[in-house]
Design a protein around this motif. Structure first.
Motif, PDB file in Angstrom:
ATOM      1  N   GLU A 157       0.842  -1.190   0.000  1.00 40.85           N
ATOM      2  CA  GLU A 157       0.000   0.000   0.000  1.00 40.85           C
ATOM      3  C   GLU A 157       0.881   1.246   0.000  1.00 40.85           C
ATOM      4  O   GLU A 157       1.809   1.347   0.782  1.00 40.85           O
ATOM      5  CB  GLU A 157      -0.892  -0.030   1.255  1.00 40.85           C
ATOM      6  N   PHE A 158       0.587   2.178  -0.895  1.00 42.22           N
ATOM      7  CA  PHE A 158       1.410   3.384  -1.008  1.00 42.22           C
ATOM      8  C   PHE A 158       0.712   4.635  -0.468  1.00 42.22           C
ATOM      9  O   PHE A 158       1.199   5.737  -0.656  1.00 42.22           O
ATOM     10  CB  PHE A 158       1.818   3.612  -2.466  1.00 42.22           C
ATOM     11  N   ALA A 160      -0.408   7.700   1.728  1.00 44.33           N
ATOM     12  CA  ALA A 160       0.230   8.493   2.777  1.00 44.33           C
ATOM     13  C   ALA A 160      -0.861   8.981   3.716  1.00 44.33           C
ATOM     14  O   ALA A 160      -1.980   9.291   3.277  1.00 44.33           O
ATOM     15  CB  ALA A 160       0.988   9.671   2.169  1.00 44.33           C
ATOM     16  N   VAL A 227      14.084  13.716   1.360  1.00 47.06           N
ATOM     17  CA  VAL A 227      13.963  14.615   2.520  1.00 47.06           C
ATOM     18  C   VAL A 227      15.325  14.774   3.184  1.00 47.06           C
ATOM     19  O   VAL A 227      15.744  15.888   3.514  1.00 47.06           O
ATOM     20  CB  VAL A 227      12.904  14.082   3.516  1.00 47.06           C
ATOM     21  N   LEU A 262      10.691  17.909  -1.428  1.00 51.60           N
ATOM     22  CA  LEU A 262      11.926  18.675  -1.299  1.00 51.60           C
ATOM     23  C   LEU A 262      11.765  19.747  -0.230  1.00 51.60           C
ATOM     24  O   LEU A 262      12.449  20.756  -0.259  1.00 51.60           O
ATOM     25  CB  LEU A 262      12.281  19.334  -2.646  1.00 51.60           C
ATOM     26  N   LYS A 263      10.847  19.521   0.699  1.00 53.08           N
ATOM     27  CA  LYS A 263      10.649  20.524   1.746  1.00 53.08           C
ATOM     28  C   LYS A 263      11.555  20.214   2.924  1.00 53.08           C
ATOM     29  O   LYS A 263      11.401  19.180   3.584  1.00 53.08           O
ATOM     30  CB  LYS A 263       9.191  20.539   2.197  1.00 53.08           C
ATOM     31  N   PHE A 268      11.958  13.669   8.866  1.00 56.01           N
ATOM     32  CA  PHE A 268      10.773  12.864   8.561  1.00 56.01           C
ATOM     33  C   PHE A 268      10.417  11.988   9.745  1.00 56.01           C
ATOM     34  O   PHE A 268      11.269  11.585  10.524  1.00 56.01           O
ATOM     35  CB  PHE A 268      10.975  12.029   7.290  1.00 56.01           C
ATOM     36  N   PHE A 273       8.958   5.253   7.206  1.00 50.56           N
ATOM     37  CA  PHE A 273      10.245   5.572   6.586  1.00 50.56           C
ATOM     38  C   PHE A 273      11.428   4.927   7.297  1.00 50.56           C
ATOM     39  O   PHE A 273      12.209   4.191   6.703  1.00 50.56           O
ATOM     40  CB  PHE A 273      10.437   7.093   6.496  1.00 50.56           C
ATOM     41  N   LYS A 335       3.163  14.709  10.834  1.00 50.40           N
ATOM     42  CA  LYS A 335       2.901  15.632   9.721  1.00 50.40           C
ATOM     43  C   LYS A 335       1.471  16.130   9.885  1.00 50.40           C
ATOM     44  O   LYS A 335       0.744  15.643  10.760  1.00 50.40           O
ATOM     45  CB  LYS A 335       3.090  14.940   8.374  1.00 50.40           C
TER      46      LYS A 335
HETATM   47  C1  UDX Z   1       4.871   7.398   3.487  1.00 50.96           C
HETATM   48  C2  UDX Z   1       4.822   7.270   1.961  1.00 50.96           C
HETATM   49  O1  UDX Z   1       4.670   8.563   1.369  1.00 50.96           O
HETATM   50  C3  UDX Z   1       3.694   6.347   1.536  1.00 50.96           C
HETATM   51  O2  UDX Z   1       3.714   6.158   0.134  1.00 50.96           O
HETATM   52  C4  UDX Z   1       3.857   5.010   2.243  1.00 50.96           C
HETATM   53  O3  UDX Z   1       2.779   4.150   1.931  1.00 50.96           O
HETATM   54  C5  UDX Z   1       3.946   5.196   3.739  1.00 50.96           C
HETATM   55  O4  UDX Z   1       4.983   6.114   4.073  1.00 50.96           O
HETATM   56  P1  UDX Z   1       3.536   8.796   5.320  1.00 50.96           P
HETATM   57  O5  UDX Z   1       4.556   8.291   6.277  1.00 50.96           O
HETATM   58  O6  UDX Z   1       2.093   8.683   5.685  1.00 50.96           O
HETATM   59  O7  UDX Z   1       3.684   8.051   3.909  1.00 50.96           O
HETATM   60  O8  UDX Z   1       3.820  10.343   5.050  1.00 50.96           O
HETATM   61  P2  UDX Z   1       4.678  11.206   4.016  1.00 50.96           P
HETATM   62  O9  UDX Z   1       3.783  12.217   3.442  1.00 50.96           O
HETATM   63  O10 UDX Z   1       5.465  10.385   3.099  1.00 50.96           O
HETATM   64  O11 UDX Z   1       5.676  11.996   4.999  1.00 50.96           O
HETATM   65  C6  UDX Z   1       6.670  11.328   5.758  1.00 50.96           C
HETATM   66  C7  UDX Z   1       7.472  12.329   6.572  1.00 50.96           C
HETATM   67  O12 UDX Z   1       8.328  13.115   5.739  1.00 50.96           O
HETATM   68  C8  UDX Z   1       6.628  13.328   7.351  1.00 50.96           C
HETATM   69  O13 UDX Z   1       7.171  13.489   8.635  1.00 50.96           O
HETATM   70  C9  UDX Z   1       6.739  14.586   6.537  1.00 50.96           C
HETATM   71  O14 UDX Z   1       6.541  15.741   7.302  1.00 50.96           O
HETATM   72  C10 UDX Z   1       8.157  14.485   6.024  1.00 50.96           C
HETATM   73  N1  UDX Z   1       8.401  15.262   4.786  1.00 50.96           N
HETATM   74  C11 UDX Z   1       7.756  14.928   3.639  1.00 50.96           C
HETATM   75  C12 UDX Z   1       9.319  16.314   4.791  1.00 50.96           C
HETATM   76  O15 UDX Z   1       9.922  16.626   5.817  1.00 50.96           O
HETATM   77  N2  UDX Z   1       9.543  17.004   3.625  1.00 50.96           N
HETATM   78  C13 UDX Z   1       8.911  16.692   2.460  1.00 50.96           C
HETATM   79  O16 UDX Z   1       9.171  17.361   1.446  1.00 50.96           O
HETATM   80  C14 UDX Z   1       7.981  15.628   2.465  1.00 50.96           C
END
Ligand code: UDX
Ligand code: UDX
Length: 456
Positions: A157-158, A160, A227, A262-263, A268, A273, A335
């Protein structure tokens, strides 16, 4: 009528099954879980997880073809397809502790499936698993002289969190891995037909089992790596007076790089992750691939550096002491748009602040209950206050740790007036108007953009 059973009514199992039930009224979907409280909550309008748009999807299908139950055995027995979506956390003990996946829940499920099944079934791995887990599970399922045939598929599952409904409704792709045998191909086709009810067929990818299992780990590793890469650059921006947002924009307009993920941030978080990267690291090590293991491990090392660096900056800018200073932490979820606090960078930040004897007040619009459970050992240093204005009242510093939209709309003049002076603001998400805050009188630190100070 096809009958689906999903074991595990969590962040993945719940929303995914609700969407399948909504889109396929002629498929019966039973979601089962050993956690009675969770199942009870799924049956009310106070769902156990906060996810925008989820309640409407659940309400449409619940009682029609979507059911929640704690009767795991019955659910399995009735089903043609069993999705397994139980948690697979990082192992905390024994071989591979801190790195490998803890597969005990998955294996228990496989044993249960084998024990209670009286008819052939397709078993779908929804949980993220190490490559070749399906093989091990097949051995468990087919051990002994069981006449029932189980065909194992991988369907990672992908979605978020926070955007789960849109991700499920309109996914970039659905991935289904299976064996290249006749029964394998037939099982893949059965699952393809379910998703094809609402997803264009060209977006439904089919692969062999090992590619599918590995793709899930790899997708998360690549996302996290982006990230960590921009966060590494954020440290360099602060040292050189470059602006990380400008750098991110400049590189993101290259279509080969792209603008997403790219934020720069405090780092993260989330349940996936770190766990999935460490899982990948462990797999590489298992196969004797030292350099690839080290390469991916560095993504996690970089993330820890970024969290730690944030607190170090707070400490240094506040005259090297934060002992007994009130610090308002705005945002505790990992997040925005979720109440999930698993692996949230806020946990590490609060622990480091507490180690410096700060007095912490946590505020979050959706994650307060989870936040309270995360750090029981810090109870005497941490308070909770849902109203962000009250949290900031009398504080020396405000630290924004989650990118909740509502923090953009706060009356910072009011917050400033109620704070100790100098009033420090640390923006861990680079989401506020730093020039305006500086004009108001705040000392402003933001990631990869340097420090604006009135102090000489
Ligand atoms: C992630 C994957 O995106 C998703 O495809 C997978 O199924 C599960 O893991 P999720 O953990 O729900 O999803 O959130 P995601 O939006 O990927 O963010 C992960 C973390 O990275 C957050 O803490 C977010 O704040 C951080 N992040 C994300 C950044 O710091 N900068 C960014 O540009 C993007
Ligand atoms: C999912 C995946 O399963 C995980 O592998 C992936 O990496 C992230 O997404 P998630 O849905 O977030 O995990 O986990 P969680 O919210 O903890 O839900 C798992 C559910 O399984 C829990 O409600 C738990 O009670 C249930 N469970 C666990 C069972 O029903 N039986 C078990 O034996 C173990």
């Amino acid at each position: 009528m096809t009958k689906i059973c999903c074991i595990g009514a969590g962040y993945v199992g719940g929303p995914t099954m609700a969407m399948i039930a909504k889109q396929c009224p002629d498929v019966q979907v039973n979601v089962v879980d050993i956690n009675e409280n969770r199942i009870a909550a799924w049956q009310t309008d106070e769902l156990p997880i906060y996810e925008p748009g989820l309640l409407e999807v659940v309400q449409e299908a619940r009682g029609r073809n979507l059911f929640f139950s704690t009767d795991v055995d019955q659910g399995i027995r009735d089903a043609d397809i069993v999705f397994v979506s139980v948690n697979t956390p990082t192992k905390t003990f024994g071989e591979g502790a801190g790195c490998a996946s803890d597969l005990q829940y998955w294996e228990l499920c496989a044993r249960r499936i084998k024990e209670v099944s009286t008819s052939d079934k397709i078993i779908v791995e929804k949980s993220t698993l190490p490559v070749r887990t399906a093989e091990a599970m097949e051995r468990v399922l087919h051990a002994g002289d069981n006449p029932v045939h189980f065909e194992v598929l991988s369907n990672p599952e992908f979605l978020a969190e926070g955007t789960a409904i849109d991700d499920l409704h309109n996914p970039d792709r659905v991935l289904i891995g299976g064996h290249e045998t006749e029964t394998g191909r037939k099982a893949i086709q059965t699952l393809v037909e379910i998703y094809a009810t609402w997803i264009p067929r060209e977006r439904i990818l089919t692969t062999n089992l090992w590619s599918s299992e590995l793709s899930k780990l790899t997708a998360n590793a690549f996302l996290a790596q982006r990230v960590s890469s921009i966060n590494a650059i954020s440290a360099l921006c602060e040292a050189t007076e470059a602006d990380v947002a400008e750098v991110a924009h400049a590189i993101g307009t290259d279509s080969r790089i792209g603008p997403k993920f790219l934020k720069a941030s405090i780092g993260f978080g989330g349940s996936c992750f770190k766990k999935d990267i460490l899982n990948l690291v462990y797999l590489c090590e298992t196969y004797g691939l030292k350099e690839p293991a080290e390469y991916w491990r560095q993504v996690v090392v970089m993330n820890e550096y970024q969290e730690k660096r944030f607190v170090t900056t707070m400490l240094h800018s506040m005259f090297n002491t934060i002992a007994n200073k009130r610090i308002a932490v705005l945002g505790f979820a990992f997040k925005a748009d979720t109440g999930d606090t698993r692996e949230s960078p806020a946990i590490k930040v609060c622990r480091e602040l507490a180690a410096e004897h700060a007095t912490i007040v946590v505020s979050d619009p959706e994650a307060m209950e989870n936040a309270k459970l995360e750090m029981p050992e810090l109870a005497d240093r941490i308070g909770f206050e849902e109203d962000p204005y009250k949290a900031a009242e009398g504080a020396h510093a405000v630290a924004v740790l989650t990118d909740w939209k509502l923090y953009k709309e706060l009356d910072f003049r009011r917050i400033y007036d109620g704070m100790q002076k100098p009033a420090f603001l640390f923006d861990g998400r680079n989401m506020l108007d730093h020039d305006a805050l500086f004009e108001m009188g705040f000392e402003v630190y933001s990631i990869g953009k340097g420090y604006k100070t009135h102090l000489k």
